[in-house]
Enzyme design. Structure first.
Site, mmCIF file in Angstrom:
data_model
loop_
_atom_site.group_PDB
_atom_site.id
_atom_site.type_symbol
_atom_site.label_atom_id
_atom_site.label_comp_id
_atom_site.label_asym_id
_atom_site.label_seq_id
_atom_site.Cartn_x
_atom_site.Cartn_y
_atom_site.Cartn_z
ATOM 1 N N VAL A 264 -1.229 42.875 17.585
ATOM 2 C CA VAL A 264 -1.924 41.607 17.764
ATOM 3 C C VAL A 264 -1.013 40.757 18.627
ATOM 4 O O VAL A 264 0.200 40.786 18.459
ATOM 5 C CB VAL A 264 -2.134 40.907 16.409
ATOM 6 C CG1 VAL A 264 -2.898 39.606 16.597
ATOM 7 C CG2 VAL A 264 -2.850 41.826 15.442
ATOM 8 N N ASP B 193 2.262 53.813 33.942
ATOM 9 C CA ASP B 193 0.957 53.213 33.660
ATOM 10 C C ASP B 193 0.705 51.989 34.534
ATOM 11 O O ASP B 193 0.268 50.944 34.056
ATOM 12 C CB ASP B 193 0.812 52.843 32.182
ATOM 13 C CG ASP B 193 -0.640 52.610 31.784
ATOM 14 O OD1 ASP B 193 -1.535 53.055 32.536
ATOM 15 O OD2 ASP B 193 -0.894 51.972 30.753
#
Lengths: 354, 368
Positions: B28, B137
């Site tokens: 989160v 990435d």
């Protein structure tokens, strides 16, 4: 035209260029002098002894007087034994050298922040090694790991993982002497008159010294390349000095300073680079059973008391939070006012959604 | 309390979480601040307890590499602390990301703007590669943009050190559209060139304003690449037919980049084509790219502070304090709007000048 034009965001020219190694957490957080090491360990030991004495007393008044606590040297001896055990385990699992060296570093660093009287190195060693497999990108499932180690449950490893990571300050990257030695070895092969026959043997011997150096404090004091050069010098003094001189072709420099730096490393490795006397450690371990922190022994009175205290605090926190929500409900806003929401959030770092 | 726990508690107290701004499977993300200074930060809370193998690999990678890397064009990890069984990464707060910039149709990109973003991307990447770290990435949504316009490489959850020659690495890395052909063919031995391919795709996307090679599956990705750049020949890319997962996917002719990128300069297309060379060993390196004539030719790169940026959103989704008079840089003072009675007075940091652009919560993708 300079690169600055193409680099509108170039770092300011006054910024000092640091080498990659100097920017590393190893350089910034984990370098000590021998004196600092001794001091750190002594201070840690003193603090631990007084904390544990207190725990004993609260468990049963008067019970600490008969206990003979470990001193810093004895703690260190025990850690050293388990550094050796890491190598054995790694051989068993056929882990690469990087995993082994990293786990060893983790174990040593852990005990610069913790005492063996709180956390026994046997368990910490298993966790440090498991963590090292992951941080060096050689992960193995926890089940496969523990099923190959007698009398070890997955929880034994996992329960300590967070503590270990925290004690390391989450500095997972480690620079190793065996890598430096590999670089040296590649480099010496291009020396103009390298004695090619002896090279391989010198490298193998030097690698043995690097492995021995893991049992010492060398990595907490010196750079990996200094240790590697010292090990090469132990294996073949002439090869090491030929290499060093090739790096300082200036005839004015007759004695490159690095040759002086590696002498104390060589001494350290020769003096400390062998496993400790098993009998001596056994004696330490026997005494450790009597002086370990009762707060960490599941089921003891001190342990239960500490747990109770923790639960009471958590309970209080929950109640406060519930109060805040209840008050908000009474105010007619089921989601709480912003103020109330914030209070609850600040109060409790772990919000409800986990 | 142990010394280690105490040190952690101290670190934890330095930071305050304010508001949740994103959520994924692993974590989160909160907007937060440094208590002492009011400096805005992002706090990524990684749930640890739920993994049967303990600390999760992507969290470990992210912490391991960001702990070591400090560079203007790499996101800064300010602190790490734990709360119960959660790992909290305190990161510098960044307003937006390149994907949102590209998608904002109201923004017009000048060639100098694209040059500036590319320079910052290559600079950050060169620093990673110089430190022997592969990102693995890169995509627009992992290139975050700070209030001052600086672009920063982020999300190191797939990063790793280069392996020694002969050590296998996984080919299941890099988001498909940005993945080079050698990985799609299953190459297990690769190096910095994989990141460069991704940068080439991002470069093209900046010019096209839409993903350059959007394959629908791994197989279709190869087809998409070959359709755009031509099927590689043995001469162009020796040995590629011997790669583990090689499959012929049809013959496509080469079309000059010029046909698609009609407005680009010759230098620009030259650099782009060097990022998209099939043979990884011939692909340009980040360092060479930074010395490419493209970056030295007119127009010079836009200063980061002058780069186009998505307009601030002023919707009702914003928390109240964002609409408070204090947040208006040009307002005549507080009290333009009455403060809600129960609102806490908040310290605004020095970067208050950029308040207007601060409110874009970045989209987070933790699915990798």
């Amino acid at each position: 035209m300079t690169a600055d034009i193409a680099s509108p965001a170039a770092e300011s020219s006054t910024a000092v260029r640091t080498t990659l190694y100097e920017a590393s957490t190893q350089y910034r957080h984990w370098r000590y002098s021998l004196e600092q090491l001794a001091h750190t360990r002594a201070a840690l030991n003193t603090a631990a002894v007084s904390a544990i004495q207190e725990a004993f007393e609260s468990d049963e008044p008067g019970s600490s007087s008969s206990v003979s606590f470990l001193n810093a040297d004895e703690e260190h001896l025990l850690v050293k034994l388990y550094v050796g055990k890491i190598s054995q385990l790694c051989g068993h699992f056929r882990f690469p050298e990087e995993v082994e060296a990293t786990a060893v570093t983790y174990l040593k660093r852990f005990y610069l922040k913790n005492t063996v009287m709180d956390w026994h190195p046997k368990n910490v060693m298993l966790t440090a090694l498991f963590l090292a497999t992951k941080t060096t990108n050689h992960p193995i499932s926890l089940e496969a790991y523990t099923s190959h180690i007698p009398k070890t449950a997955p929880s034994d490893v996992l329960d300590l993982e967070f503590l270990v990571a925290q004690s390391l300050g989450f500095d997972f990257a480690v620079w190793h002497a065996h890598r430096s030695l590999w670089g040296l070895w590649l480099d010496v092969q291009s020396l103009p008159d390298a004695p090619l026959d002896d090279l391989r043997a010198s490298y193998d011997t030097a690698l043995k010294y690097v492995r021995a150096s893991r049992l010492t404090d060398a990595e907490l004091v010196y750079t990996p390349s200094q240790i590697a050069l010292a090990c090469l010098s132990l294996a073949s003094p002439s090869l090491a000095s030929t290499w060093v001189r090739s790096k300082f072709p200036d005839p004015e420099i007759t004695d490159p300073p690095v040759l002086g730096v590696i002498e104390p490393i060589k001494t350290l490795i020769l003096a400390d680079g062998s496993p400790p006397e098993v009998e001596a450690v056994r004696e330490v371990d026997r005494r450790l059973k009597l002086c370990k922190n009762p707060e960490k022994v599941v089921g003891s009175k001190a342990y239960l008391k500490k747990r109770e205290e923790e639960e009471r605090k958590a309970d209080e926190k929950r109640r406060r939070k519930a109060d805040v929500i209840k008050r908000a409900m009474e105010d007619g806003d089921p989601f709480g006012s912003e103020l109330a929401g914030r209070t609850a959030l600040d109060d409790d770092d772990d919000d409800d959604e986990d | 309390m142990d010394a280690v726990e105490k040190a952690n508690a101290e670190r934890q107290r330095r930071w305050a979480k304010d508001q949740k701004i994103g959520e994924g499977t692993y974590a989160v993300v909160y907007r937060g601040r440094e208590v002492a200074t009011g400096r805005k930060v992002a706090i990524k809370k990684i749930k640890v307890g739920q993994f049967k193998d303990g600390l999760d690999m992507s969290a470990i990678r992210e912490v391991k590499y960001l702990r070591e890397l400090k560079h203007q064009n790499v996101i800064e990890l300010l602190d790490v602390f734990s709360s119960k069984m959660n790992l909290n990464l305190v990161l510098e707060f960044l307003d937006t990301d390149l994907e949102l910039v590209i998608k904002d149709r109201s923004l017009v990109f000048l060639p100098a703007d694209i040059k500036s973003w590319m320079a910052m991307t290559f600079r950050g990447l060169e620093f990673c590669h110089r430190n022997f770290i592969l990102h693995r990435d890169l995509k627009p949504n992992n290139l975050l943009i700070a209030a001052d316009g600086q672009l920063k490489l982020a999300d190191f959850g797939l990063a790793r050190d280069f392996a020694d020659p002969g050590y296998k690495m996984t080919c299941q890395v890099i988001t498909r559209w940005y993945r080079p052909a050698e990985l799609l063919f299953g190459s297990r031995y690769y190096s910095t060139a994989v990141d460069i391919w991704s940068v080439g795709c991002i470069f093209a996307e900046l010019m096209l304003r839409t993903p350059y090679l959007p394959g629908e599956s791994d197989m279709d990705q190869l087809k998409t690449i070959f359709r755009a750049l031509g099927t590689p020949t043995e001469e162009e890319w020796p040995g590629h037919t011997k790669l583990p997962d090689y499959v012929p996917v049809g013959q496509f002719p080469k079309t000059p980049l010029r046909d698609l990128f009609t407005a680009a300069s010759a230098d620009c297309l030259n650099l782009l084509s060097k990022c998209l060379i099939y043979e990884p060993r011939r692909r340009i390196s980040a360092k060479e790219a930074l010395n490419h004539p493209y970056f030295f030719a007119l127009p010079y790169p836009t200063h980061p502070s002058k780069l186009p940026k998505p307009a601030p959103k002023r919707s009702s989704l914003l928390p109240l304090e964002e609409l408070d008079g204090n947040a208006e840089p040009n307002s005549s003072g507080p009290g333009v709007k009455a403060n809600p009675p129960n609102k806490l007075k908040r310290k605004h940091s020095e970067d208050g000048m950029n308040e207007r652009s601060k409110s874009i919560a970045r989209r987070l993708d933790f699915s990798q």
